[in-house]
Design an enzyme around this catalytic site. Structure first.
Site, PDB file in Angstrom:
ATOM      1  N   ASN A   1     -13.247   8.709 -13.953  1.00 24.78           N
ATOM      2  CA  ASN A   1     -11.883   9.229 -13.870  1.00 24.78           C
ATOM      3  C   ASN A   1     -11.061   8.233 -13.063  1.00 24.78           C
ATOM      4  O   ASN A   1     -11.417   7.905 -11.926  1.00 24.78           O
ATOM      5  CB  ASN A   1     -11.884  10.604 -13.193  1.00 24.78           C
TER       6      ASN A   1
ATOM      7  N   ASP B   1     -24.148  15.037  -7.460  1.00 20.03           N
ATOM      8  CA  ASP B   1     -22.821  15.619  -7.237  1.00 20.03           C
ATOM      9  C   ASP B   1     -22.981  16.999  -6.602  1.00 20.03           C
ATOM     10  O   ASP B   1     -23.856  17.768  -6.998  1.00 20.03           O
ATOM     11  CB  ASP B   1     -22.090  15.725  -8.591  1.00 20.03           C
TER      12      ASP B   1
ATOM     13  N   HIS C   1     -16.413   5.671  -8.723  1.00 24.54           N
ATOM     14  CA  HIS C   1     -17.715   6.293  -9.019  1.00 24.54           C
ATOM     15  C   HIS C   1     -17.865   6.548 -10.500  1.00 24.54           C
ATOM     16  O   HIS C   1     -16.903   6.851 -11.202  1.00 24.54           O
ATOM     17  CB  HIS C   1     -17.897   7.595  -8.233  1.00 24.54           C
TER      18      HIS C   1
ATOM     19  N   HIS D   1     -19.750   9.010 -13.137  1.00 23.41           N
ATOM     20  CA  HIS D   1     -20.481  10.265 -13.287  1.00 23.41           C
ATOM     21  C   HIS D   1     -21.543  10.053 -14.369  1.00 23.41           C
ATOM     22  O   HIS D   1     -21.217   9.627 -15.481  1.00 23.41           O
ATOM     23  CB  HIS D   1     -19.559  11.380 -13.781  1.00 23.41           C
TER      24      HIS D   1
ATOM     25  N   GLN E   1      -9.392  12.256 -11.095  1.00 25.36           N
ATOM     26  CA  GLN E   1     -10.046  11.635  -9.930  1.00 25.36           C
ATOM     27  C   GLN E   1      -9.609  12.330  -8.649  1.00 25.36           C
ATOM     28  O   GLN E   1      -8.408  12.494  -8.405  1.00 25.36           O
ATOM     29  CB  GLN E   1      -9.709  10.132  -9.851  1.00 25.36           C
ATOM     30  N   SER E   2     -10.585  12.741  -7.844  1.00 23.26           N
ATOM     31  CA  SER E   2     -10.264  13.414  -6.580  1.00 23.26           C
ATOM     32  C   SER E   2     -10.771  12.632  -5.375  1.00 23.26           C
ATOM     33  O   SER E   2     -10.266  12.802  -4.269  1.00 23.26           O
ATOM     34  CB  SER E   2     -10.846  14.832  -6.572  1.00 23.26           C
ATOM     35  N   VAL E   3     -11.768  11.774  -5.577  1.00 27.32           N
ATOM     36  CA  VAL E   3     -12.274  10.937  -4.486  1.00 27.32           C
ATOM     37  C   VAL E   3     -11.950   9.480  -4.837  1.00 27.32           C
ATOM     38  O   VAL E   3     -12.410   8.974  -5.873  1.00 27.32           O
ATOM     39  CB  VAL E   3     -13.797  11.112  -4.283  1.00 27.32           C
TER      40      VAL E   3
HETATM   41  P1  DGP Z   1     -13.763  12.804  -9.400  1.00 23.22           P
HETATM   42  O1  DGP Z   1     -13.092  14.100  -9.712  1.00 23.22           O
HETATM   43  O2  DGP Z   1     -14.019  11.945 -10.635  1.00 23.22           O
HETATM   44  O3  DGP Z   1     -13.074  12.055  -8.280  1.00 23.22           O
HETATM   45  O4  DGP Z   1     -15.212  13.204  -8.891  1.00 23.22           O
HETATM   46  C1  DGP Z   1     -15.515  13.464  -7.567  1.00 23.22           C
HETATM   47  C2  DGP Z   1     -16.828  14.203  -7.564  1.00 23.22           C
HETATM   48  O5  DGP Z   1     -17.392  14.111  -6.286  1.00 23.22           O
HETATM   49  C3  DGP Z   1     -16.717  15.693  -7.872  1.00 23.22           C
HETATM   50  O6  DGP Z   1     -17.490  15.972  -9.035  1.00 23.22           O
HETATM   51  C4  DGP Z   1     -17.307  16.401  -6.666  1.00 23.22           C
HETATM   52  C5  DGP Z   1     -18.051  15.296  -5.958  1.00 23.22           C
HETATM   53  N1  DGP Z   1     -18.016  15.365  -4.503  1.00 23.22           N
HETATM   54  C6  DGP Z   1     -16.923  15.536  -3.711  1.00 23.22           C
HETATM   55  N2  DGP Z   1     -17.267  15.498  -2.421  1.00 23.22           N
HETATM   56  C7  DGP Z   1     -18.612  15.277  -2.401  1.00 23.22           C
HETATM   57  C8  DGP Z   1     -19.562  15.134  -1.334  1.00 23.22           C
HETATM   58  O7  DGP Z   1     -19.231  15.190  -0.150  1.00 23.22           O
HETATM   59  N3  DGP Z   1     -20.846  14.928  -1.690  1.00 23.22           N
HETATM   60  C9  DGP Z   1     -21.256  14.838  -2.998  1.00 23.22           C
HETATM   61  N4  DGP Z   1     -22.549  14.630  -3.246  1.00 23.22           N
HETATM   62  N5  DGP Z   1     -20.390  14.971  -4.030  1.00 23.22           N
HETATM   63  C10 DGP Z   1     -19.085  15.192  -3.713  1.00 23.22           C
END
Ligand code: DGP
Length: 110
Positions: free
Chosen positions: A83, A28, A96, A98, A90-92
């Site tokens: 999430n 992350d 996924h 964690h 959840q942001s992406v």
């Molecule tokens: P969530 O909030 O559960 O959707 O987690 C998304 C996670 O993804 C957050 O902890 C930050 C990580 N993240 C966002 N953009 C990138 C990226 O471009 N590369 C990597 N390795 N992690 C990312």
């Protein structure tokens, strides 16, 4: 499309720790613990609640990969977080898991 989709297709760089034909795992960018790895399916499932019955084997595989990554990272105890939805953090919107460890983890989470 999402950043994780781009990482899965090899169009964007990530610090990969594991990959196979169905899943990959990478660190992350904003780690919340000494070890913070994300496990994703190559298939672009937006969120856990959008996974279907035909994804059961894939979901099981993601759990197996998460445990394998934890072992590979030398974690004894670890936490898995999924999430599901913006209200849950959840942001992406590419499913996924964690994998968090390397420090004491308290409960309940925030
Ligand atoms: P969530 O909030 O559960 O959707 O987690 C998304 C996670 O993804 C957050 O902890 C930050 C990580 N993240 C966002 N953009 C990138 C990226 O471009 N590369 C990597 N390795 N992690 C990312």
């Amino acid at each position: 499309d999402t950043v994780f989709g781009r990482i899965a297709r090899g169009e964007m760089q990530a610090d990969l720790v594991y990959e196979d034909d169905r899943a990959l795992a990478f660190r992350d960018v904003a780690p919340q613990a000494p070890t913070h790895v994300l496990v994703i399916p190559r298939k672009p499932i937006a969120r856990l609640s959008e996974a279907g019955e035909d994804d059961e084997a894939l979901l099981g595989h993601l759990l197996t990969v998460a445990a394998r990554v934890a072992r590979q990272e030398g974690l004894g105890d670890f936490r898995l977080v999924v999430n599901d939805g913006a209200g849950a953090g959840q942001s992406v919107f590419h499913l996924h898991l964690h994998v968090l460890g390397g420090r004491p983890l308290t409960w309940p989470p925030g």
